[in-house]
Design a protein around this motif. Sequence first.
Motif, PDB file in Angstrom:
ATOM      1  N   UNK A 183     153.352 114.329  61.668  1.00  0.00           N
ATOM      2  CA  UNK A 183     152.843 114.964  62.874  1.00  0.00           C
ATOM      3  C   UNK A 183     153.617 114.449  64.084  1.00  0.00           C
ATOM      4  N   UNK A 184     153.369 115.058  65.237  1.00  0.00           N
ATOM      5  CA  UNK A 184     154.011 114.609  66.477  1.00  0.00           C
ATOM      6  C   UNK A 184     153.612 113.161  66.777  1.00  0.00           C
ATOM      7  N   UNK A 185     152.327 112.820  66.535  1.00  0.00           N
ATOM      8  CA  UNK A 185     151.865 111.456  66.779  1.00  0.00           C
ATOM      9  C   UNK A 185     152.559 110.476  65.851  1.00  0.00           C
ATOM     10  N   UNK A 186     152.692 110.837  64.586  1.00  0.00           N
ATOM     11  CA  UNK A 186     153.357 109.943  63.633  1.00  0.00           C
ATOM     12  C   UNK A 186     154.806 109.686  64.046  1.00  0.00           C
ATOM     13  N   UNK A 187     155.481 110.735  64.479  1.00  0.00           N
ATOM     14  CA  UNK A 187     156.864 110.563  64.938  1.00  0.00           C
ATOM     15  C   UNK A 187     156.927 109.644  66.147  1.00  0.00           C
ATOM     16  N   UNK A 188     155.954 109.803  67.059  1.00  0.00           N
ATOM     17  CA  UNK A 188     155.933 108.959  68.256  1.00  0.00           C
ATOM     18  C   UNK A 188     155.719 107.490  67.891  1.00  0.00           C
ATOM     19  N   UNK A 189     154.740 107.229  67.016  1.00  0.00           N
ATOM     20  CA  UNK A 189     154.447 105.842  66.643  1.00  0.00           C
ATOM     21  C   UNK A 189     155.608 105.217  65.881  1.00  0.00           C
ATOM     22  N   UNK A 190     156.229 105.990  65.007  1.00  0.00           N
ATOM     23  CA  UNK A 190     157.393 105.452  64.301  1.00  0.00           C
ATOM     24  C   UNK A 190     158.493 105.093  65.291  1.00  0.00           C
ATOM     25  N   UNK A 191     158.698 105.936  66.298  1.00  0.00           N
ATOM     26  CA  UNK A 191     159.705 105.658  67.313  1.00  0.00           C
ATOM     27  C   UNK A 191     159.388 104.380  68.078  1.00  0.00           C
ATOM     28  N   UNK A 192     158.099 104.158  68.412  1.00  0.00           N
ATOM     29  CA  UNK A 192     157.704 102.961  69.149  1.00  0.00           C
ATOM     30  C   UNK A 192     157.841 101.700  68.289  1.00  0.00           C
ATOM     31  N   UNK A 193     157.536 101.813  67.003  1.00  0.00           N
ATOM     32  CA  UNK A 193     157.720 100.666  66.108  1.00  0.00           C
ATOM     33  C   UNK A 193     159.211 100.362  65.968  1.00  0.00           C
ATOM     34  N   UNK A 194     160.010 101.392  65.829  1.00  0.00           N
ATOM     35  CA  UNK A 194     161.465 101.191  65.753  1.00  0.00           C
ATOM     36  C   UNK A 194     161.989 100.548  67.043  1.00  0.00           C
ATOM     37  N   UNK A 195     161.441 100.982  68.184  1.00  0.00           N
ATOM     38  CA  UNK A 195     161.853 100.405  69.460  1.00  0.00           C
ATOM     39  C   UNK A 195     161.563  98.906  69.493  1.00  0.00           C
ATOM     40  N   UNK A 196     160.369  98.513  69.037  1.00  0.00           N
ATOM     41  CA  UNK A 196     160.011  97.089  69.014  1.00  0.00           C
ATOM     42  C   UNK A 196     160.924  96.315  68.075  1.00  0.00           C
ATOM     43  N   UNK A 197     161.172  96.859  66.893  1.00  0.00           N
ATOM     44  CA  UNK A 197     162.030  96.183  65.920  1.00  0.00           C
ATOM     45  C   UNK A 197     163.447  96.015  66.469  1.00  0.00           C
ATOM     46  N   UNK A 198     163.977  97.080  67.082  1.00  0.00           N
ATOM     47  CA  UNK A 198     165.352  97.043  67.588  1.00  0.00           C
ATOM     48  C   UNK A 198     165.474  96.162  68.835  1.00  0.00           C
ATOM     49  N   UNK A 199     164.570  96.358  69.806  1.00  0.00           N
ATOM     50  CA  UNK A 199     164.645  95.642  71.084  1.00  0.00           C
ATOM     51  C   UNK A 199     164.508  94.142  70.899  1.00  0.00           C
ATOM     52  N   UNK A 200     163.616  93.740  70.001  1.00  0.00           N
ATOM     53  CA  UNK A 200     163.312  92.311  69.841  1.00  0.00           C
ATOM     54  C   UNK A 200     163.904  91.722  68.565  1.00  0.00           C
ATOM     55  N   UNK A 201     164.809  92.473  67.929  1.00  0.00           N
ATOM     56  CA  UNK A 201     165.539  91.982  66.747  1.00  0.00           C
ATOM     57  C   UNK A 201     164.579  91.488  65.666  1.00  0.00           C
ATOM     58  N   UNK A 202     163.600  92.326  65.342  1.00  0.00           N
ATOM     59  CA  UNK A 202     162.667  92.030  64.254  1.00  0.00           C
ATOM     60  C   UNK A 202     163.162  92.710  62.973  1.00  0.00           C
ATOM     61  N   UNK A 203     162.606  92.276  61.853  1.00  0.00           N
ATOM     62  CA  UNK A 203     162.939  92.908  60.585  1.00  0.00           C
ATOM     63  C   UNK A 203     164.366  92.660  60.150  1.00  0.00           C
ATOM     64  N   UNK A 204     164.902  91.511  60.493  1.00  0.00           N
ATOM     65  CA  UNK A 204     166.287  91.186  60.151  1.00  0.00           C
ATOM     66  C   UNK A 204     166.395  90.324  58.895  1.00  0.00           C
ATOM     67  N   UNK A 205     165.253  89.931  58.332  1.00  0.00           N
ATOM     68  CA  UNK A 205     165.249  89.083  57.140  1.00  0.00           C
ATOM     69  C   UNK A 205     165.242  89.940  55.876  1.00  0.00           C
ATOM     70  N   UNK A 206     165.296  89.293  54.725  1.00  0.00           N
ATOM     71  CA  UNK A 206     165.234  90.004  53.453  1.00  0.00           C
ATOM     72  C   UNK A 206     163.802  90.212  52.984  1.00  0.00           C
ATOM     73  N   UNK A 207     162.918  89.275  53.351  1.00  0.00           N
ATOM     74  CA  UNK A 207     161.515  89.351  52.950  1.00  0.00           C
ATOM     75  C   UNK A 207     160.614  89.213  54.172  1.00  0.00           C
ATOM     76  N   UNK A 208     159.590  90.043  54.230  1.00  0.00           N
ATOM     77  CA  UNK A 208     158.642  89.992  55.343  1.00  0.00           C
ATOM     78  C   UNK A 208     157.214  89.981  54.795  1.00  0.00           C
ATOM     79  N   UNK A 209     156.368  89.141  55.379  1.00  0.00           N
ATOM     80  CA  UNK A 209     154.944  89.143  55.065  1.00  0.00           C
ATOM     81  C   UNK A 209     154.215  89.922  56.155  1.00  0.00           C
ATOM     82  N   UNK A 210     153.196  90.673  55.767  1.00  0.00           N
ATOM     83  CA  UNK A 210     152.378  91.422  56.711  1.00  0.00           C
ATOM     84  C   UNK A 210     150.947  90.916  56.606  1.00  0.00           C
ATOM     85  N   UNK A 211     150.404  90.413  57.724  1.00  0.00           N
ATOM     86  CA  UNK A 211     149.019  89.940  57.755  1.00  0.00           C
ATOM     87  C   UNK A 211     148.113  91.165  57.780  1.00  0.00           C
TER      88      UNK A 211
END
Length: 247
Positions: free
Chosen positions: A13-41
Amino acid sequence: MNLSNCIEKQSPTRLEKKLESLVRKALYTHKMGTSQKMAVALSGGKDSLTMLYFLQKIAGRGFTDLEIHALYVDGEFSCGPAITKKHIEVFCKEIGVPLHTLESTKTLSQLECYSCSRERRSLIFKKAKELGCEEIAFGHHKDDVLETLLLNLLHKGEFASQLAKVPMHDYGITIIRPLYYVYEKEILEFARQKGFFRLTCQCPVGAKSKRRDTKELLTHLKSLFPNAKTNLFHALREYGSDKSLRK
């Protein structure tokens, strides 16, 4: 829990695309998700489920092909929504993420937000290290960041809040917040669309917390000043303290 709308089963949906874009923005801007393994609380609430959904969806698509592990703290009185472990197991299986269940020892007489939080983080950090994860993702969203800003300002006189990325030097692991740019109302709507929205928190203490009072205060401020949230977030990004980054 209705999981018929989960990853890749419908056009986004349009909302899903928007949220994915915002999550990608956070990951890219703050250099997150650069490891091989990630834990999610994973609490089982709308925030952490939404976060896990997008991290798994994004992994390997413009970012590292992460190996993601979901960590869930169970117990008689565990912070989070009134949702069964079975629902969480079904959700994780549906999106292809291994789930690790950790046990809280808290009883009703011991309930208190600070000590509960410390126990939960200790359990999550320990398991993440065992799994070889270099990052732990927490589901704090933009409203959480603003509420924490007001709490710190009013209680401690500090203009500071949660940061998008914080290296925990003593643990050798980094906390990340992929929902940093996402408002709670957007997560609420997305969770409703996907069928994993739950209202009731099972903690009898959280309903009377200062954070709940601060949430109501922020809502009141927005009724008086429509741009209050936007301006507070901008001020935090420009002038907020980053002392938590110092060793």
